[in-house]
Design an enzyme around this catalytic site. Structure first.
Site, PDB file in Angstrom:
ATOM      1  N   ASP A 120      -9.708  -7.050 -12.547  1.00  0.00           N
ATOM      2  CA  ASP A 120      -8.308  -6.685 -12.365  1.00  0.00           C
ATOM      3  C   ASP A 120      -7.864  -5.736 -13.468  1.00  0.00           C
ATOM      4  O   ASP A 120      -8.050  -6.011 -14.655  1.00  0.00           O
ATOM      5  CB  ASP A 120      -7.440  -7.945 -12.376  1.00  0.00           C
ATOM      6  CG  ASP A 120      -5.970  -7.636 -12.194  1.00  0.00           C
ATOM      7  OD1 ASP A 120      -5.646  -6.827 -11.302  1.00  0.00           O
ATOM      8  OD2 ASP A 120      -5.139  -8.199 -12.940  1.00  0.00           O
ATOM      9  N   ASP A 168      -1.497  -1.476  -8.999  1.00  0.00           N
ATOM     10  CA  ASP A 168      -1.907  -2.876  -9.104  1.00  0.00           C
ATOM     11  C   ASP A 168      -3.079  -3.207  -8.191  1.00  0.00           C
ATOM     12  O   ASP A 168      -2.936  -3.227  -6.974  1.00  0.00           O
ATOM     13  CB  ASP A 168      -0.706  -3.759  -8.748  1.00  0.00           C
ATOM     14  CG  ASP A 168      -0.911  -5.215  -9.143  1.00  0.00           C
ATOM     15  OD1 ASP A 168      -2.010  -5.546  -9.627  1.00  0.00           O
ATOM     16  OD2 ASP A 168       0.017  -6.005  -8.962  1.00  0.00           O
TER      17      ASP A 168
END
Length: 416
Positions: free
Chosen positions: A295, A102
Site C-alpha cells: 500500500d 490511493d
C-alpha cells in the site's frame, strides 16, 4: 428481476468496457507533507510531520481490517488518510482536481456543485452544469447514486457519472466517477476528492485496463527528506513497465475485497539471518498466500506480532547502539544516536517467486528526534501491510493483466 444495485453495477461495467485509451502518461505524485503540497505547514517540524504520518498508518490499518471483514462495494473504500496527492483535471472546459492517490480505494470522486454539504477545499469546485462532456449514469428510471461512509465517520454521497479526465496532456473520456454533493468529515482542504487506484472494477487503473496499454501502473517514491523541488512520479500504461537489471517480480494473490493488492511474504532476513514468516497463530511457516497488502498510502510496515518480535530480536543483536524507548510509544525498536550510520544491516523482504527486495536503512529506520532513530516496522494483530517507507527509491510496478508486482532499485530523485 435484478436489484437496483446490481443493475447499476452491470451498467457501470458496460460503460467502463467502452473506454479506449491507447497511450501512456506520467504525472507528479506529491507527498502531503512535501513543500510542494498545498497543505504544507512550514511551522511544523519534520519530526512532528513524521510522527503524525505514523499515527495515520495505524488508523489506516484499522480501516483495512474493517473492509476485509465486510466485503461490500461500499466498505472497500479507505478514508482520506492517504499520503500522496495527484493533480489532474475534470470536465470540458477542464477544472483542476487535486485528489488523494490511493491504492487502497476504488472509486474516483470529487466534490461537485450544487453542494448540500461540502468541506472546504482550495481548488475550485467542479460544476457539472458547465461541462459539455458530463453525463449522469441512469439506474433503471433514476440517476445512479452512491453513498460511502468511512471508518473515521467521513462520508461522501452523490451521483455516479461519466466525464472526461485530463492527466498531464492526455485526455481520458468516459471515466466513471462520483460527483459528490454531500461530503464531510476529516478531509483536508488541500484536496477535492480521491483517485482510487485499487484493484476493483471502478478504480482509475481498472478503467484504463480496458485499453491496449491499460492494466499497468508504477510509481517511484522519493525519500521524505529529499530536496523540496523533486516530486515522486506515477506512470500509467506502457510508460509504467518495470524491467531491466535488478528487477524482481512477485505474484499478486486474488482475495476479497479485490480493492487491495495482496502479496505473499515468505520471510525477512537481517543480514544473513533469515526469519520465517509467522502468522497470528505464531506458527513459523514459509508464508500463506496473500498474507500482506502492499500500500502506498500507509507509511509504516505492519507485521504479525510474533513475526515482528523475531525480526526485532535479530536486528537488536546486530546493531551496536544503545536501545531506548520511543517517547511517543508508537515504534517498538529505537536507538540513541546522533549519527546517521548506526550499522543497520541490509534487511531483505523475501516475497514468493524468488523476489528478494533488499531494503536499505532509509527503508527501515527513520530519525524521529535529533538523537534517536527507530525501526519503521511495527506489530499489528489484524492486518499486515508493506508500507511506503519500505518502497522508497524503488520503481514499483503493478501489472494487473499479468498479476504481478515488480521492484527495481532506483534513485527516484532522478526518475522521470
Amino acid at each position: 428481476m435484478a436489484s437496483p444495485t446490481l443493475a447499476c453495477f452491470t451498467l457501470l461495467i458496460s460503460v467502463i468496457s467502452t473506454t479506449t485509451i491507447t497511450t501512456s502518461f506520467t504525472v507528479d505524485l506529491i507527498h502531503r507533507d512535501s513543500p510542494l503540497s498545498p497543505s504544507y505547514d512550514s511551522s511544523t517540524t519534520h519530526f512532528r510531520r513524521l510522527h503524525e504520518s505514523f499515527l495515520r498508518s495505524i488508523a489506516r490499518a484499522s480501516r483495512f481490517t474493517h473492509a476485509a471483514a465486510t466485503p461490500t462495494i461500499e466498505s472497500t473504500v479507505i478514508s482520506s488518510s492517504g499520503e500522496y496527492l495527484m493533480n489532474l483535471s475534470v470536465g470540458t472546459p477542464p477544472v483542476q482536481l487535486l485528489g488523494i492517490a490511493d491504492t487502497g480505494s476504488d472509486l474516483i470522486w470529487t466534490q461537485c456543485k450544487p453542494c448540500k454539504q461540502c468541506f472546504n477545499q482550495n481548488p475550485p469546485l467542479f460544476d457539472p452544469a458547465h461541462s459539455s462532456t458530463y453525463k449522469t449514469l441512469p439506474c433503471q428510471s433514476n440517476t445512479c447514486q452512491y453513498s460511502y461512509r468511512y471508518g473515521d465517520r467521513s462520508y461522501t454521497h452523490g451521483s455516479l457519472s461519466v466525464e472526461t479526465f485530463i492527466v498531464g496532456k492526455v485526455s481520458l473520456p468516459k471515466i466513471v466517477f462520483g460527483c459528490g454533493h454531500d461530503n464531510g468529515g476529516t478531509f483536508d482542504e488541500s484536496g477535492s476528492g480521491l483517485i482510487g487506484l485499487g484493484g476493483g472494477p471502478l478504480s482509475f487503473i481498472s478503467q484504463l485496463s480496458k485499453s491496449t496499454n491499460g492494466g499497468k501502473f508504477s510509481y517511484c517514491l522519493v525519500p521524505t527528506a529529499a530536496k523540496s523541488d523533486v516530486a515522486s512520479k506515477i506512470s500509467f500504461g506502457s510508460a509504467s513497465i518495470v524491467s531491466g537489471a535488478g528487477t524482481v517480480s512477485t505474484s499478486l494473490v486474488s482475495k476479497q475485497p479485490n480493492t487491495f493488492y495482496y502479496l505473499t511474504l515468505e520471510a525477512i532476513s537481517v543480514g544473513e539471518k533469515k526469519v520465517l514468516y509467522k502468522s497470528q497463530s505464531n506458527k513459523a511457516v514459509a508464508g500463506s498466500e496473500g498474507n500482506i497488502i502492499i500500500d502506498s498510502g500507509t507509511t509504516l510496515t505492519l507485521l504479525p506480532p510474533g513475526f515482528h518480535d523475531d525480526v526485532v530480536a535479530v536486528l537488536e543483536a546486530a546493531i551496536n547502539a544503545e536501545r531506548v524507548s520511543d517517547p511517543r510509544g508508537v515504534l517498538s525498536l529505537c536507538f540513541k544516536s546522533k549519527k546517521d550510520d548506526i550499522g543497520v544491516p541490509v534487511i531483505t523482504a523475501h516475497f514468493s517467486g524468488g523476489a528478494d527486495v533488499k531494503l536499505n536503512a532509509l527503508n527501515t529506520f527513520a530519525r524521529v528526534e535529533d538523537d534517536m532513530v527507530c525501526f519503521t516496522m511495527i506489530p499489528a494483530d489484524d492486518v499486515a501491510i508493506f508500507g511506503n517507507l519500505a518502497q522508497i527509491n524503488f520503481l514499483v510496478g503493478y501489472d494487473l493483466d499479468e498479476g504481478t508486482v515488480s521492484f527495481k532499485p532506483t534513485d527516484c530523485t532522478k526518475h522521470r
